[in-house]
Design a protein around this motif. Structure first.
Motif, PDB file in Angstrom:
ATOM      1  N   PRO A   1       3.379  -0.531   3.818  1.00  0.00           N
ATOM      2  CA  PRO A   1       1.920  -1.239   3.283  1.00  0.00           C
ATOM      3  C   PRO A   1       1.394   0.021   5.047  1.00  0.00           C
ATOM      4  CG  PRO A   1       2.686  -3.182   3.696  1.00  0.00           C
ATOM      5  CD  PRO A   1       4.217  -1.933   3.468  1.00  0.00           C
ATOM      6  N   THR A   2       0.689   0.889   4.831  1.00  0.00           N
ATOM      7  CA  THR A   2      -0.067   1.667   6.091  1.00  0.00           C
ATOM      8  C   THR A   2      -1.493   1.234   6.349  1.00  0.00           C
ATOM      9  OG1 THR A   2      -0.244   3.864   5.496  1.00  0.00           O
ATOM     10  CG2 THR A   2       1.816   2.871   6.536  1.00  0.00           C
ATOM     11  N   LYS A   3      -2.214   1.008   5.178  1.00  0.00           N
ATOM     12  CA  LYS A   3      -3.731   0.827   4.947  1.00  0.00           C
ATOM     13  C   LYS A   3      -4.201  -0.500   5.236  1.00  0.00           C
ATOM     14  CE  LYS A   3      -4.521   5.428   2.663  1.00  0.00           C
ATOM     15  NZ  LYS A   3      -4.778   6.213   1.640  1.00  0.00           N
ATOM     16  N   ASP A   4      -5.000  -1.218   5.999  1.00  0.00           N
ATOM     17  CA  ASP A   4      -5.584  -1.925   6.062  1.00  0.00           C
ATOM     18  C   ASP A   4      -5.411  -2.896   4.324  1.00  0.00           C
ATOM     19  OD1 ASP A   4      -5.459  -2.621   8.556  1.00  0.00           O
ATOM     20  OD2 ASP A   4      -7.958  -2.375   8.790  1.00  0.00           O
ATOM     21  N   LYS A   5      -6.109  -1.899   3.581  1.00  0.00           N
ATOM     22  CA  LYS A   5      -6.312  -2.818   2.254  1.00  0.00           C
ATOM     23  C   LYS A   5      -4.750  -2.951   1.344  1.00  0.00           C
ATOM     24  CE  LYS A   5     -11.144  -3.394   1.351  1.00  0.00           C
ATOM     25  NZ  LYS A   5     -11.295  -4.967   1.042  1.00  0.00           N
ATOM     26  N   GLU A   6      -3.996  -2.065   2.361  1.00  0.00           N
ATOM     27  CA  GLU A   6      -2.832  -2.108   1.026  1.00  0.00           C
ATOM     28  C   GLU A   6      -1.305  -3.146   1.472  1.00  0.00           C
ATOM     29  OE1 GLU A   6      -0.707   2.996   1.227  1.00  0.00           O
ATOM     30  OE2 GLU A   6      -0.992   1.496   2.665  1.00  0.00           O
ATOM     31  N   ILE A   7      -1.545  -3.063   3.452  1.00  0.00           N
ATOM     32  CA  ILE A   7      -1.267  -4.919   3.772  1.00  0.00           C
ATOM     33  C   ILE A   7      -2.023  -6.117   3.546  1.00  0.00           C
ATOM     34  CG2 ILE A   7      -1.233  -5.887   5.807  1.00  0.00           C
ATOM     35  CD1 ILE A   7      -0.925  -3.486   7.111  1.00  0.00           C
ATOM     36  N   LYS A   8      -3.017  -5.845   2.978  1.00  0.00           N
ATOM     37  CA  LYS A   8      -3.920  -7.244   2.239  1.00  0.00           C
ATOM     38  C   LYS A   8      -3.641  -7.320   0.940  1.00  0.00           C
ATOM     39  CE  LYS A   8      -7.478  -9.787   2.331  1.00  0.00           C
ATOM     40  NZ  LYS A   8      -8.028 -10.936   2.583  1.00  0.00           N
ATOM     41  N   ILE A   9      -2.982  -6.460   0.051  1.00  0.00           N
ATOM     42  CA  ILE A   9      -3.114  -7.118  -1.627  1.00  0.00           C
ATOM     43  C   ILE A   9      -1.327  -7.458  -1.469  1.00  0.00           C
ATOM     44  CG2 ILE A   9      -1.945  -5.036  -2.242  1.00  0.00           C
ATOM     45  CD1 ILE A   9      -3.791  -5.335  -4.577  1.00  0.00           C
ATOM     46  N   TRP A  10      -1.487  -6.235  -0.341  1.00  0.00           N
ATOM     47  CA  TRP A  10       0.645  -7.027  -0.149  1.00  0.00           C
ATOM     48  C   TRP A  10       0.790  -8.472   0.328  1.00  0.00           C
ATOM     49  CZ3 TRP A  10       5.468  -6.460  -1.718  1.00  0.00           C
ATOM     50  CH2 TRP A  10       6.614  -6.910  -1.570  1.00  0.00           C
ATOM     51  N   VAL A  11       0.107  -8.876   1.254  1.00  0.00           N
ATOM     52  CA  VAL A  11       0.562 -10.391   1.527  1.00  0.00           C
ATOM     53  C   VAL A  11      -0.263 -11.290   1.185  1.00  0.00           C
ATOM     54  CG1 VAL A  11      -0.654 -11.915   3.314  1.00  0.00           C
ATOM     55  CG2 VAL A  11      -0.056  -9.665   4.291  1.00  0.00           C
ATOM     56  N   GLU A  12      -1.507 -10.893   0.568  1.00  0.00           N
ATOM     57  CA  GLU A  12      -2.109 -12.186  -0.411  1.00  0.00           C
ATOM     58  C   GLU A  12      -0.963 -12.229  -1.864  1.00  0.00           C
ATOM     59  OE1 GLU A  12      -4.927 -14.185  -0.260  1.00  0.00           O
ATOM     60  OE2 GLU A  12      -4.939 -13.177   1.697  1.00  0.00           O
ATOM     61  N   LEU A  13      -1.261 -11.217  -2.478  1.00  0.00           N
ATOM     62  CA  LEU A  13       0.058 -10.799  -3.810  1.00  0.00           C
ATOM     63  C   LEU A  13       1.769 -11.982  -3.592  1.00  0.00           C
ATOM     64  CD1 LEU A  13      -0.615  -8.116  -5.243  1.00  0.00           C
ATOM     65  CD2 LEU A  13      -0.951 -10.167  -6.169  1.00  0.00           C
ATOM     66  N   LYS A  14       1.835 -11.355  -2.115  1.00  0.00           N
ATOM     67  CA  LYS A  14       3.142 -12.344  -1.588  1.00  0.00           C
ATOM     68  C   LYS A  14       2.817 -13.850  -1.712  1.00  0.00           C
ATOM     69  CE  LYS A  14       6.475 -11.150   1.328  1.00  0.00           C
ATOM     70  NZ  LYS A  14       7.849 -10.810   0.698  1.00  0.00           N
ATOM     71  N   ARG A  15       1.139 -14.551  -1.248  1.00  0.00           N
ATOM     72  CA  ARG A  15       1.399 -15.629  -0.957  1.00  0.00           C
ATOM     73  C   ARG A  15       1.365 -16.433  -2.643  1.00  0.00           C
ATOM     74  NH1 ARG A  15      -3.648 -15.816   3.001  1.00  0.00           N
ATOM     75  NH2 ARG A  15      -2.536 -14.813   4.503  1.00  0.00           N
TER      76      ARG A  15
END
Length: 96
Positions: free
Chosen positions: A69-83
């Protein structure tokens, strides 16, 4: 009025980060090209059921298995779903 038509569920088939003006959003794409746009993850969750969440998680995992993930929104969705799906047993929160 056809009540069944109002209750039709369109499964998620894809997602993307969508930019309008200078704001970034998550664009959720459902069968039949029905789209929904969200700026806040919490707002997106309010409209999802468990099937939506599971499908989105699998689509996000599929995409980021081969890329980072490179964009902030990509990182955010990745982190939130992993959580949501993969709690870290070493974090203090999960020890209780």
């Amino acid at each position: 009025m056809n009540i069944e038509a109002l209750q039709t569920k369109y499964p998620i088939i894809d997602w993307e980060v969508y930019t309008e003006d200078s704001r970034m959003y998550w664009k959720i794409i459902r069968v039949g090209n029905h789209t929904e746009v969200y700026q806040v993850f919490k707002d997106m969750l309010k409209t999802f059921d468990r099937d939506d969440l599971v499908k989105l998680c699998s689509l996000v995992q599929e995409r980021f298995n081969s890329t980072e993930p490179t964009k902030d929104k990509e990182i955010k969705i990745w982190v939130e779903l992993k959580r949501l799906f993969e709690p870290d047993a070493n974090e203090e929160l999960w020890k209780f």
